[in-house]
Design a protein around this motif. Structure first.
Motif, PDB file in Angstrom:
ATOM      1  N   SER A  39      -5.686  -2.578  -1.362  1.00 15.79           N
ATOM      2  CA  SER A  39      -6.447  -1.395  -1.773  1.00 15.79           C
ATOM      3  C   SER A  39      -7.027  -0.669  -0.563  1.00 15.79           C
ATOM      4  O   SER A  39      -6.965   0.565  -0.461  1.00 15.79           O
ATOM      5  N   ARG A  40      -7.595  -1.424   0.373  1.00 18.56           N
ATOM      6  CA  ARG A  40      -8.173  -0.806   1.566  1.00 18.56           C
ATOM      7  C   ARG A  40      -7.109  -0.139   2.427  1.00 18.56           C
ATOM      8  O   ARG A  40      -7.338   0.927   3.018  1.00 18.56           O
TER       9      ARG A  40
ATOM     10  N   ALA B 201       0.834  -1.205   0.000  1.00 17.70           N
ATOM     11  CA  ALA B 201       0.000   0.000   0.000  1.00 17.70           C
ATOM     12  C   ALA B 201       0.865   1.250   0.000  1.00 17.70           C
ATOM     13  O   ALA B 201       0.567   2.233  -0.695  1.00 17.70           O
TER      14      ALA B 201
ATOM     15  N   SER C  48      -5.485  -4.343  -6.377  1.00 20.35           N
ATOM     16  CA  SER C  48      -4.626  -3.651  -5.424  1.00 20.35           C
ATOM     17  C   SER C  48      -4.555  -2.166  -5.728  1.00 20.35           C
ATOM     18  O   SER C  48      -4.570  -1.319  -4.824  1.00 20.35           O
ATOM     19  N   ASP C  49      -4.511  -1.844  -7.014  1.00 21.68           N
ATOM     20  CA  ASP C  49      -4.363  -0.475  -7.503  1.00 21.68           C
ATOM     21  C   ASP C  49      -5.706   0.250  -7.521  1.00 21.68           C
ATOM     22  O   ASP C  49      -5.993   1.028  -8.430  1.00 21.68           O
ATOM     23  N   ASN C  50      -6.551  -0.033  -6.515  1.00 21.56           N
ATOM     24  CA  ASN C  50      -7.874   0.598  -6.397  1.00 21.56           C
ATOM     25  C   ASN C  50      -8.692   0.410  -7.661  1.00 21.56           C
ATOM     26  O   ASN C  50      -9.379   1.334  -8.119  1.00 21.56           O
TER      27      ASN C  50
ATOM     28  N   TYR D 240      -7.720  -6.754  -2.419  1.00 22.00           N
ATOM     29  CA  TYR D 240      -8.646  -5.844  -1.750  1.00 22.00           C
ATOM     30  C   TYR D 240      -8.088  -5.351  -0.416  1.00 22.00           C
ATOM     31  O   TYR D 240      -8.338  -4.206  -0.013  1.00 22.00           O
TER      32      TYR D 240
ATOM     33  N   LEU E 130       2.182   1.918  -3.484  1.00 21.75           N
ATOM     34  CA  LEU E 130       1.179   2.557  -4.329  1.00 21.75           C
ATOM     35  C   LEU E 130       1.091   4.048  -4.024  1.00 21.75           C
ATOM     36  O   LEU E 130       0.971   4.886  -4.936  1.00 21.75           O
TER      37      LEU E 130
ATOM     38  N   GLY F  95     -13.502  -0.504  -6.602  1.00 25.65           N
ATOM     39  CA  GLY F  95     -12.574   0.358  -5.896  1.00 25.65           C
ATOM     40  C   GLY F  95     -13.315   1.504  -5.234  1.00 25.65           C
ATOM     41  O   GLY F  95     -14.549   1.579  -5.284  1.00 25.65           O
TER      42      GLY F  95
ATOM     43  N   TRP G 184      -4.357   1.187   1.329  1.00 24.30           N
ATOM     44  CA  TRP G 184      -3.964   2.429   0.658  1.00 24.30           C
ATOM     45  C   TRP G 184      -5.024   3.508   0.854  1.00 24.30           C
ATOM     46  O   TRP G 184      -4.699   4.660   1.141  1.00 24.30           O
TER      47      TRP G 184
END
Length: 271
Positions: free
Chosen positions: A43-44, A11, A167-169, A40, A14, A81, A46
């Motif tokens: 992503s969360r 995260a 991962s990248d939203n 996920y 990113l 996302g 980040w």
């Protein structure tokens, strides 16, 4: 499955990538055992870091809604996302919105419908009728997607995996709104069409039926997918239902016009 330290590390990568405008290599290459849940969780993590810095959640996006995109990504459902206030660009009728290209790494433009909610939606048993009841209005929207994780591996040219995109939203970087508003029930949603022009040339056309047959289906799906995480869609939020055109690459100087017929136009340029 990745451990909490690895989740936070990725995260942070990113976050640095967005700040430096330098993409990072595929997480799935470095951690071949990662899975969708790891994506996920990254992503969360980040998003949590961005919220700690003062950003605010304004909604959510759904991606990979077409069968062609799902097959290409080797999955059987969409991804999703989070939309933040820093991503929002609003068009003023009669003017050309200017979007700074320097905010992105490799921006691409997608044509979508957005649902703006007047009441919340909490799974696990949300259906289309509940979505329509909860929707204040639908409006044309452009999603700007980007690649903090490089789209193609710099060494092998292999395309990134869905775990990387999640991962990248879900690749979200911006949203453009400001055209007309329409009642979700009164609108023949599958037959909403759009023409996307880039520098005066028609690059893409499409119908909203390309989004699972009815964009409202995706909103219900998302509400149900968020439920196991203890999350829900909230009143006032914007939900991007998914693109019904292919992504179109953008660069400095490009002028875009998205014409949704009776629902209005979005007119913007990258500067």
């Amino acid at each position: 499955m990745l451990d909490p330290e690895e989740i936070q590390q990725l995260a942070d990568e990113l976050h640095q990538s967005e700040a430096s405008r330098q993409p990072v290599e595929h997480f799935s290459k470095r951690f071949p055992g990662m899975n969708v849940e790891d994506g996920y969780r990254i992503s969360r993590a980040w998003v949590a870091r961005q919220l700690a810095e003062g950003r605010r959640v304004i909604g959510h996006k759904i991606g990979l809604t077409s069968r062609a995109m799902q097959q290409a990504s080797q999955i059987d459902e969409p991804d999703y996302g989070t939309l933040l206030d820093s991503m929002l660009f609003t068009c003023t009728p009669g003017q050309v919105l200017e979007i700074p290209a320097s905010r992105f790494i490799a921006p691409r433009v997608e044509v979508e419908l957005a649902f703006v909610l007047k009441s919340g939606l909490k799974g696990p048993d949300v259906g289309v009728q509940q979505v329509l009841d909860a929707t204040d209005y639908v409006t044309p929207a452009i999603e700007i997607i980007d690649a903090r994780i490089e789209q193609f591996d710099r060494h092998t040219r292999v395309m990134r995996k869905v775990y990387d995109t999640i991962s990248d939203n879900a690749a979200n970087a911006g949203i453009v709104v400001g055209a007309g508003r329409a009642d979700a029930r009164a609108t023949n949603r599958p037959w909403v069409g759009a023409i996307l022009r880039q520098n005066g040339v028609v690059e893409e056309t499409g119908l909203a039926a390309g989004v699972q047959g009815d964009p409202a289906i995706g909103i219900a799906w998302l509400a149900n997918k968020l439920a196991p995480w203890g999350e829900s869609l909230e009143a006032g939020q914007i939900v991007l239902a998914g693109s019904f055109t292919r992504p179109v690459a953008a660069k400095v100087g490009d002028v875009f016009e998205a014409d949704y017929g009776p629902l209005g136009q979005l007119h913007f340029r990258f500067v």
